[in-house]
Design a protein around this motif. Structure first.
Motif, PDB file in Angstrom:
ATOM      1  N   ASP A   1       0.995  -1.039   0.158  1.00 20.97           N
ATOM      2  CA  ASP A   1      -0.475  -0.166  -0.124  1.00 20.97           C
ATOM      3  C   ASP A   1       0.960   1.563   0.140  1.00 20.97           C
ATOM      4  N   LYS A   2       2.207   1.142   0.471  1.00 16.34           N
ATOM      5  CA  LYS A   2       3.123   2.048   0.374  1.00 16.34           C
ATOM      6  C   LYS A   2       3.359   2.844  -1.446  1.00 16.34           C
ATOM      7  N   VAL A   3       3.260   1.425  -1.823  1.00 12.84           N
ATOM      8  CA  VAL A   3       3.259   1.844  -2.860  1.00 12.84           C
ATOM      9  C   VAL A   3       2.760   2.619  -3.703  1.00 12.84           C
ATOM     10  N   VAL A   4       1.294   2.441  -3.427  1.00  8.60           N
ATOM     11  CA  VAL A   4       0.047   2.508  -3.917  1.00  8.60           C
ATOM     12  C   VAL A   4       0.188   3.890  -3.647  1.00  8.60           C
ATOM     13  N   SER A   5      -0.040   4.477  -2.538  1.00 10.98           N
ATOM     14  CA  SER A   5       1.050   5.884  -2.070  1.00 10.98           C
ATOM     15  C   SER A   5       1.125   6.863  -2.761  1.00 10.98           C
ATOM     16  N   TRP A   6       2.806   5.631  -3.087  1.00  3.79           N
ATOM     17  CA  TRP A   6       3.557   6.521  -4.301  1.00  3.79           C
ATOM     18  C   TRP A   6       3.090   6.709  -5.532  1.00  3.79           C
ATOM     19  N   ALA A   7       3.064   5.704  -5.841  1.00  5.96           N
ATOM     20  CA  ALA A   7       1.743   6.200  -7.617  1.00  5.96           C
ATOM     21  C   ALA A   7       0.884   7.169  -7.647  1.00  5.96           C
ATOM     22  N   HIS A   8       0.461   7.732  -6.215  1.00  5.49           N
ATOM     23  CA  HIS A   8      -0.657   8.898  -6.097  1.00  5.49           C
ATOM     24  C   HIS A   8       0.273   9.727  -6.534  1.00  5.49           C
ATOM     25  N   GLN A   9       1.233   9.794  -5.811  1.00  4.94           N
ATOM     26  CA  GLN A   9       2.048  10.796  -5.566  1.00  4.94           C
ATOM     27  C   GLN A   9       2.990  10.908  -6.674  1.00  4.94           C
ATOM     28  N   PHE A  10       3.050   9.705  -8.043  1.00  7.44           N
ATOM     29  CA  PHE A  10       3.961  10.164  -8.782  1.00  7.44           C
ATOM     30  C   PHE A  10       3.384   9.404 -10.088  1.00  7.44           C
ATOM     31  N   PRO A  11       2.402   9.455 -10.932  1.00  4.77           N
ATOM     32  CA  PRO A  11       1.164   9.635 -12.085  1.00  4.77           C
ATOM     33  C   PRO A  11       2.263   8.319 -12.888  1.00  4.77           C
ATOM     34  N   TYR A  12       1.505   7.432 -12.945  1.00 13.63           N
ATOM     35  CA  TYR A  12       2.356   6.457 -14.299  1.00 13.63           C
ATOM     36  C   TYR A  12       4.032   5.553 -13.855  1.00 13.63           C
ATOM     37  N   ALA A  13       4.870   6.403 -13.749  1.00 12.51           N
ATOM     38  CA  ALA A  13       5.900   5.549 -13.184  1.00 12.51           C
ATOM     39  C   ALA A  13       7.186   6.450 -11.605  1.00 12.51           C
ATOM     40  N   HIS A  14       7.515   6.009 -11.477  1.00 16.39           N
ATOM     41  CA  HIS A  14       8.717   6.040 -10.411  1.00 16.39           C
ATOM     42  C   HIS A  14       9.988   5.850 -10.321  1.00 16.39           C
ATOM     43  N   GLN A  15      11.000   5.927 -10.184  1.00 24.31           N
ATOM     44  CA  GLN A  15      12.144   5.263  -9.872  1.00 24.31           C
ATOM     45  C   GLN A  15      11.741   4.249  -7.913  1.00 24.31           C
ATOM     46  N   LEU A  16      12.848   2.980  -8.648  1.00 20.99           N
ATOM     47  CA  LEU A  16      12.399   2.122  -7.264  1.00 20.99           C
ATOM     48  C   LEU A  16      14.054   1.491  -6.962  1.00 20.99           C
ATOM     49  N   TRP A  17      14.556   1.706  -6.241  1.00 26.41           N
ATOM     50  CA  TRP A  17      16.300   1.235  -6.072  1.00 26.41           C
ATOM     51  C   TRP A  17      15.184   0.591  -4.597  1.00 26.41           C
ATOM     52  N   PHE A  18      16.689  -1.068  -4.651  1.00 24.09           N
ATOM     53  CA  PHE A  18      16.654  -2.216  -4.066  1.00 24.09           C
ATOM     54  C   PHE A  18      17.969  -1.930  -3.898  1.00 24.09           C
ATOM     55  N   GLY A  19      18.393  -1.489  -2.471  1.00 21.65           N
ATOM     56  CA  GLY A  19      19.870  -0.745  -2.781  1.00 21.65           C
ATOM     57  C   GLY A  19      20.245   1.112  -3.078  1.00 21.65           C
ATOM     58  N   GLN A  20      21.132   1.033  -3.585  1.00 21.15           N
ATOM     59  CA  GLN A  20      22.282   0.999  -4.342  1.00 21.15           C
ATOM     60  C   GLN A  20      22.807   1.835  -5.904  1.00 21.15           C
ATOM     61  N   PHE A  21      22.596   0.476  -5.875  1.00 16.49           N
ATOM     62  CA  PHE A  21      22.927  -0.561  -7.183  1.00 16.49           C
ATOM     63  C   PHE A  21      21.800  -0.732  -8.330  1.00 16.49           C
ATOM     64  N   ILE A  22      20.648  -0.825  -7.599  1.00 17.02           N
ATOM     65  CA  ILE A  22      20.319  -2.221  -9.151  1.00 17.02           C
ATOM     66  C   ILE A  22      18.491  -0.486  -8.785  1.00 17.02           C
ATOM     67  N   GLY A  23      18.541  -0.374  -9.869  1.00 15.61           N
ATOM     68  CA  GLY A  23      17.061   0.165  -9.780  1.00 15.61           C
ATOM     69  C   GLY A  23      16.166   0.249 -11.010  1.00 15.61           C
ATOM     70  N   PHE A  24      14.974   0.472 -10.566  1.00 13.06           N
ATOM     71  CA  PHE A  24      13.579   0.169 -11.582  1.00 13.06           C
ATOM     72  C   PHE A  24      13.180   1.152 -11.563  1.00 13.06           C
ATOM     73  N   LEU A  25      12.431   0.931 -13.607  1.00 10.55           N
ATOM     74  CA  LEU A  25      11.403   1.986 -13.289  1.00 10.55           C
ATOM     75  C   LEU A  25      10.042   1.736 -13.016  1.00 10.55           C
ATOM     76  N   ASN A  26       9.866   1.989 -11.810  1.00 11.81           N
ATOM     77  CA  ASN A  26       8.178   1.145 -11.057  1.00 11.81           C
ATOM     78  C   ASN A  26       7.257   1.498 -11.919  1.00 11.81           C
ATOM     79  N   ILE A  27       6.601   1.052 -12.798  1.00 12.22           N
ATOM     80  CA  ILE A  27       4.975   1.226 -13.249  1.00 12.22           C
ATOM     81  C   ILE A  27       3.708   0.941 -12.782  1.00 12.22           C
ATOM     82  N   TYR A  28       3.038   1.298 -13.412  1.00  9.85           N
ATOM     83  CA  TYR A  28       2.151   1.060 -12.686  1.00  9.85           C
ATOM     84  C   TYR A  28       0.223   1.447 -13.598  1.00  9.85           C
ATOM     85  N   GLU A  29       0.821   2.337 -14.653  1.00  5.35           N
ATOM     86  CA  GLU A  29      -0.624   2.408 -15.565  1.00  5.35           C
ATOM     87  C   GLU A  29      -0.613   1.578 -16.600  1.00  5.35           C
ATOM     88  N   PRO A  30      -2.205   1.298 -17.673  1.00 10.96           N
ATOM     89  CA  PRO A  30      -2.194   0.195 -18.532  1.00 10.96           C
ATOM     90  C   PRO A  30      -1.139   0.750 -19.708  1.00 10.96           C
TER      91      PRO A  30
END
Length: 511
Positions: free
Chosen positions: A68-97
């Protein structure tokens, strides 16, 4: 003199070894820093939540309520946002059709930064393969999920479910709530042993139960490893207690798989058994794997066979366990929908003793409720890809080849721009009329595009049979003192189990 000389040589070798380790470590660090710079530059047009200087977003992702934290981030950043596991693995986290369509309509490979953590366990099966070999395996395995193969499985689904319902009948007599998740897990594993590997109707033996516990352990450890950047290095991870526990669980799973395959191959050497198999009214999945041939008459190697078996055992029971358990939770939470589903399946069953294949297509309201539970509680809440070529999104922003994508299905299914009142359980969202108006990539419980779940028809058929039988035999209600706490563990689980009260409906309720 000689001992002093040897001592000096050993001291020099130790210094050389230490120097080599330092140099290799320094080069590894430089490689990681350059990779981070490349990933950060690729995602420069996308914002994201604040990151921890060392852990990125990993600490927040590991906490209770992270979905649900990611859902709150989705409200803050429409379409997508950066998501980092540590400092060296970074994803573009998407949730829009439209973002999902841009990536998932293409068939890019799974992200090795995530799925390579599973290789020690499931090998290189359909889940992680790419390119021509993925296409070859997909084509060879498709025959195993044809309608003609699935039809006879309805009786086997029912057989395993009856064993679980008998167990629940005894537990319900105590008048207390109990956790259904583990029992559902054993039932789905029993079903797989029958449908996929042709096991008899004797239920799970000790070895099968050990396999179930090993798979549960492996999914937990894999999710913990993904979220803990200091476990990402194989050499370091295998030295830790977590890594050794993972290897032990892998050994249990592999021993189970190898024995199943050995037993089948040995049985097929017997002429009588081979004829009996050929004359059976259905072939199981292992029969199809062993007999699969492509245009060049090539068959699966032993390594490929084991990988596909392990992959299907992993994907085929843990995900279905999650789906069935959360559906029954939804039925307990929304008794009016539970009642309507029960009335529908009672009418369909009529005077029959059991459900037939053709009955599954008549379960209209039950199917809508299953899909709505998938929307709110997707069995696999998050999947990952690595771009094989650049992609440009609908808003003009783009990513280069090599970028990592996290498809957050849980957040997509609760996207208020797509789903009005997303927290409301409303099965009519999936009526033919409403579904036809919706974006084809708005609902992705089985992923989407060319790499969608090959076993989704199998899963849906099992879901319908199991849930229909459960509703005919019991009335489900919540235990307000033990509400489930959602937890991402590769599949969607509950941190404290799914505890429900079950009230038997009498001997005439479910035939």
């Amino acid at each position: 003199m000689v001992p002093s000389f040897l001592s000096l040589r050993l001291s020099c070798l130790g210094l050389w070894a230490s120097g080599l380790i330092l140099v290799l470590g320094f080069l590894k660090l430089i490689g990681l820093l350059l990779r981070r710079q490349r990933l950060a530059k690729a995602m420069g047009n996308f914002q994201g939540p604040p990151t921890h200087w060392l852990f990125g977003h990993a600490l927040e992702i590991q906490q209770t309520g992270s979905l649900d934290k990611v859902v709150s981030w989705a409200h803050q950043f429409p379409y997508a946002h950066q998501l980092w596991f540590g400092q060296f693995i970074g994803f573009l986290n998407i949730y829009e059709p439209d973002y999902a369509k841009a990536v998932y309509s293409r068939g890019d490979p799974k992200a090795p930064d995530v799925y390579d953590f599973l290789l020690q366990w499931i090998g290189r099966g359909l889940l992680v393969l790419e390119g021509p070999k993925w296409f070859q395996h997909r084509k060879l395995l498709t025959a195993g999920f044809h309608y003609d193969v699935l039809k006879p499985y309805v009786a086997l689904f029912a057989e395993s479910t009856r064993v679980m319902l008998d167990k629940w009948e005894e537990k319900a007599q105590e008048g207390k709530s109990f956790d259904i998740f583990c029992d559902v897990g054993h039932m789905t594993l029993d079903t797989l042993m029958k449908c996929i590997f042709g096991r008899g109707d004797t239920g799970l033996g000790h070895r099968d139960s050990s396999y179930y516990l090993a798979v549960s352990d492996l999914t937990l450890l894999a999710q913990q490893r993904l979220a803990s950047f200091h476990y990402h290095n194989d050499f370091i991870y295998w030295l830790t207690p977590h890594g050794r526990r993972f290897l032990r669980a892998c050994q249990v799973a592999h021993d189970h798989t190898d024995q199943v395959i050995r037993e089948r191959k040995a049985a097929l050497q017997d002429e009588k058994v081979r004829k009996k198999t050929q004359n059976r009214r259905h072939l199981d999945f292992l029969d199809i794997l062993l007999g699969a041939r492509d245009e060049d008459d090539s068959k699966l190697s032993d390594a490929d066979l084991r990988a596909e078996v392990d992959t299907f055992m992993f994907e085929g029971h843990d995900t279905t366990t999650s789906g069935i358990s959360w559906f029954l939770y939804c039925m307990a939470l929304y008794p009016e929908h539970q009642h309507r589903c029960r009335e529908e399946v009672r009418e369909i069953l009529g005077d029959q003793d059991s459900f037939q294949w053709d009955d599954l297509g008549k379960m209209t309201y039950l199917t809508m409720c299953i899909k709505e539970s998938f929307r709110l509680y997707p069995p696999v809440p998050q999947v990952y890809r690595q771009l094989s070529k650049p992609v440009t999104f609908v808003d003009g922003r783009s990513l280069p080849a090599g970028s990592l994508i996290s498809m957050h299905i849980y957040a997509l299914h609760r996207n208020s721009a797509v789903w009005p009142d997303p927290e409301v359980f409303d099965p009519l969202r999936f009526s033919i009329e409403n579904a036809s108006k919706r974006h084809p990539f708005a609902f992705m419980p089985f992923s989407a595009g060319p790499r969608n779940c090959i076993g989704q028809q199998f899963a849906m058929s099992e879901m319908k049979v199991v849930t229909a039988m459960c509703l005919l035999h019991f009335e489900f209600s919540l235990d307000p003192s033990r509400l489930p706490i959602k937890m991402l563990q590769l599949v969607l689980r509950s941190k404290n189990g799914i505890h429900l009260h079950l009230k038997p409906l009498g001997p005439g309720s479910g035939k």
